[in-house]
Design an enzyme around this catalytic site. Structure first.
Site, PDB file in Angstrom:
ATOM      1  N   MET A   1       0.860  -1.181   0.000  1.00 25.78           N
ATOM      2  CA  MET A   1       0.000   0.000   0.000  1.00 25.78           C
ATOM      3  C   MET A   1       0.894   1.227   0.000  1.00 25.78           C
ATOM      4  SD  MET A   1      -3.321   0.749   0.228  1.00 25.78           S
ATOM      5  CE  MET A   1      -4.389   2.152   0.574  1.00 25.78           C
TER       6      MET A   1
ATOM      7  N   ALA B   1       1.170   5.768  -1.005  1.00 19.95           N
ATOM      8  CA  ALA B   1       0.424   7.016  -0.869  1.00 19.95           C
ATOM      9  C   ALA B   1      -0.600   7.180  -1.984  1.00 19.95           C
ATOM     10  CB  ALA B   1       1.395   8.188  -0.871  1.00 19.95           C
ATOM     11  N   PHE B   2      -0.316   6.599  -3.151  1.00 23.34           N
ATOM     12  CA  PHE B   2      -1.176   6.840  -4.304  1.00 23.34           C
ATOM     13  C   PHE B   2      -1.936   5.606  -4.768  1.00 23.34           C
ATOM     14  CE2 PHE B   2       2.147  10.040  -4.464  1.00 23.34           C
ATOM     15  CZ  PHE B   2       1.410  11.199  -4.611  1.00 23.34           C
ATOM     16  N   GLY B   3      -1.764   4.466  -4.075  1.00 22.13           N
ATOM     17  CA  GLY B   3      -2.492   3.302  -4.546  1.00 22.13           C
ATOM     18  C   GLY B   3      -2.178   2.040  -3.778  1.00 22.13           C
ATOM     19  N   LEU B   4      -2.915   0.999  -4.150  1.00 26.35           N
ATOM     20  CA  LEU B   4      -2.810  -0.322  -3.537  1.00 26.35           C
ATOM     21  C   LEU B   4      -2.315  -1.301  -4.596  1.00 26.35           C
ATOM     22  CD1 LEU B   4      -3.557  -2.361  -1.216  1.00 26.35           C
ATOM     23  CD2 LEU B   4      -5.845  -2.436  -2.216  1.00 26.35           C
TER      24      LEU B   4
ATOM     25  N   LYS C   1      -1.573  -2.660  -9.780  1.00 28.57           N
ATOM     26  CA  LYS C   1      -1.533  -1.455  -8.949  1.00 28.57           C
ATOM     27  C   LYS C   1      -2.748  -0.583  -9.247  1.00 28.57           C
ATOM     28  CE  LYS C   1       1.061   2.900  -8.536  1.00 28.57           C
ATOM     29  NZ  LYS C   1       2.252   3.642  -9.014  1.00 28.57           N
TER      30      LYS C   1
ATOM     31  N   ASP D   1      13.139   9.580  -6.904  1.00 27.95           N
ATOM     32  CA  ASP D   1      12.650   8.939  -5.679  1.00 27.95           C
ATOM     33  C   ASP D   1      13.218   7.531  -5.526  1.00 27.95           C
ATOM     34  OD1 ASP D   1      11.213   8.933  -3.295  1.00 27.95           O
ATOM     35  OD2 ASP D   1       9.425   8.091  -4.214  1.00 27.95           O
TER      36      ASP D   1
END
Length: 377
Positions: free
Chosen positions: A31, A33-36, A52, A144
Site C-alpha cells: 500500500m 500514498a497513491f495506490g494499492l 496497482k 525517488d
C-alpha cells in the site's frame, strides 16, 4: 466477489478493487500514498502479475497529470532493469490499474530480513547503475530512488519502479520530492537547479545501507538530515554554499559549526565483508558538489563494477522522452481524454504485437468505447 460485466469487484483493505475478468486470485502485497498493489494471476498468460490501483486519478488535475506522466514514462522506457507495463485499464469507477510482472520482493524487505552477502551487494549496485544509465539517457530523472522502489525476483534480477515523481532534466527544477533518507543535499539546500546527480546520491545511500544493513542518514527532519550528512562529509564547500538561493537556508547552513570530513575508509573500516572498491565507489557517490559526483555511465566503469561491466550490454534509450505536456495546466477532463487516448494506443500496439505472436488482446475495443464516451461521442 461480484461480477459486473467485463469487471469483477472485491474489497481489499476496505478498498474496492475493480478489475477485468482476465485477472484472478487477488492478494494484497503493498500500500502506498497513491495506490494499492495486489498480486494476481493473468488468465491470458498464466503468469503471476502485480496489479496497482491508482486511486481517484481524476479527482484533481495534479493527480491526473501525475498518473498521465507515469503512464507515458512506462510506455517509453523499455529496459531489463526497469519495470515494464504489461497492461493498463480504467475501471467503471474510473480508477486506473497498472499491471506489471510480479517480482518476488523489494530491496527494503530484503534488507529487513537479513544481511546481504557481498556478491549480492555488488550485483544489485550494478543493475541499479545500468538502469539509471538508460533512464538518464532518455532525459529523465527518477527523483525517488529508495530500497522499496527497487524490485527483485528469485533470480536476483532487479527492476527500478515507481516513476510517479520522475521529471525531465531541467536546470530550474523545484520541489520537495524524494524520501528523506535518500535525498540529495542540493535538494535540501536550494530546492532547485538539480539534475541526474540526485539519483546517484540516492544510489550511494542505498549502497551504504546494503553494506551496513541500516540507513546511512536516518534524519528525523530535513534539518537533522543535513546535520548528519555533514557529520560524515564535513561542512559543505564554499562553491556549494554559493548556490543556495533561500536566505533562511543560507542562514541555517552558516549557523552550523564547522566540521571536517571523516575519511570513508575510516567510517566504514569495520565493513570488512565488502571490497575496498565498494567503499571507494561510495565516496564518489556521496559528494556534496553534484558536479563532482560520479555519473551512472562513469559508475559502470568503476573497478567495483568490473565483474559485471559489459559496454556492449548497457544500452541507452533510443530517443529522449517527450516532456512537452509537463508544463501544461489543463483541466481534469482534458487529462482524462489524454489518458484514455494513451491507454487505447497501448492496447492497439500490444494487440498488433500479440497478433504477430498468435495471441489476442481483448481490451482495445473496451478502451475505444471509453474514449468515445470521454469525448462525448
Amino acid at each position: 466477489m461480484s461480477a459486473d460485466g467485463e469487471f469483477t469487484r472485491t474489497q481489499i483493505f476496505g478498498t474496492v478493487f475493480e478489475i477485468t475478468n482476465r485477472y484472478t486470485e487477488l492478494n494484497p502485497v503493498g500500500m502506498g500514498a497513491f495506490g494499492l498493489v495486489c498480486s494476481a494471476v493473468d488468465r491470458l498468460t498464466g503468469q503471476n502479475v502485480a496489479v496497482k490501483k491508482v486511486m481517484k486519478p481524476f479527482s484533481t488535475s495534479v493527480l491526473a497529470k501525475r498518473t498521465y506522466r507515469e503512464l507515458k514514462l512506462l510506455k517509453h522506457l523499455k529496459h531489463e532493469n526497469l519495470i515494464t507495463l504489461d497492461d493498463i485499464f480504467i475501471s467503471p469507477l474510473e480508477d486506473i490499474y497498472f499491471v506489471n510482472e510480479l517480482q518476488g520482493t523489494d530491496l527494503h524487505r530484503l534488507l529487513n530480513s537479513r544481511p546481504l552477502e557481498k556478491q549480492f551487494i555488488q550485483y544489485f549496485t550494478y543493475q541499479i547503475m545500468r538502469g539509471l544509465k538508460y533512464i538518464h539517457s532518455a532525459g529523465v530523472i527518477h527523483r525517488d530512488l529508495k530500497p522499496s522502489n527497487i524490485l527483485i525476483n528469485e533470480n536476483c534480477d532487479l527492476k527500478i519502479c515507481d516513476f510517479g515523481l520522475a521529471r525531465l532534466q531541467d536546470p530550474q527544477m523545484t520541489g520537495y520530492v524524494s524520501t528523506r533518507y535518500y535525498r540529495a543535499p542540493e535538494i535540501m539546500l536550494t530546492w532547485q537547479k538539480y539534475d541526474t546527480e540526485v539519483d546517484l546520491w540516492s544510489v550511494g545511500c542505498i549502497l551504504a545501507e546494503m553494506i551496513e544493513g541500516k540507513p546511512l542518514f536516518p534524519g528525523k527532519d530535513h534539518v537533522h538530515q543535513f546535520s548528519i550528512i555533514t557529520e560524515l562529509l564535513g561542512s559543505p564547500p564554499a562553491d556549494v554554499i554559493d548556490t543556495i538561493c533561500s536566505e533562511n537556508t543560507l542562514r541555517f547552513v552558516q549557523s552550523l559549526p564547522h566540521r571536517d570530513p571523516i575519511p570513508f575508509s575510516e567510517r566504514f573500516a569495520s565493513c570488512t565483508h565488502v571490497e575496498p572498491e565498494a567503499i571507494d565507489l561510495l565516496a564518489k557517490l556521496l559528494v556534496f558538489d553534484p558536479k563532482k559526483r560520479i555519473s551512472a555511465v562513469e559508475g559502470l566503469t568503476h573497478p567495483y563494477m568490473e565483474a559485471y561491466h559489459d559496454p556492449t550490454d548497457e544500452p541507452v534509450c533510443e530517443s529522449k522522452f517527450d516532456w512537452s505536456f509537463n508544463d501544461a495546466d489543463l483541466p481534469v477532463d482534458t487529462w482524462r481524454v489524454m489518458m484514455y487516448s494513451e491507454i487505447l494506443d497501448f492496447h492497439q500496439t500490444v494487440g498488433v504485437a500479440n497478433e504477430t505472436e498468435g495471441s489476442e488482446q481483448p481490451d482495445s475495443q473496451v478502451e475505444q468505447n471509453n474514449l468515445d464516451s470521454a469525448n462525448g461521442a
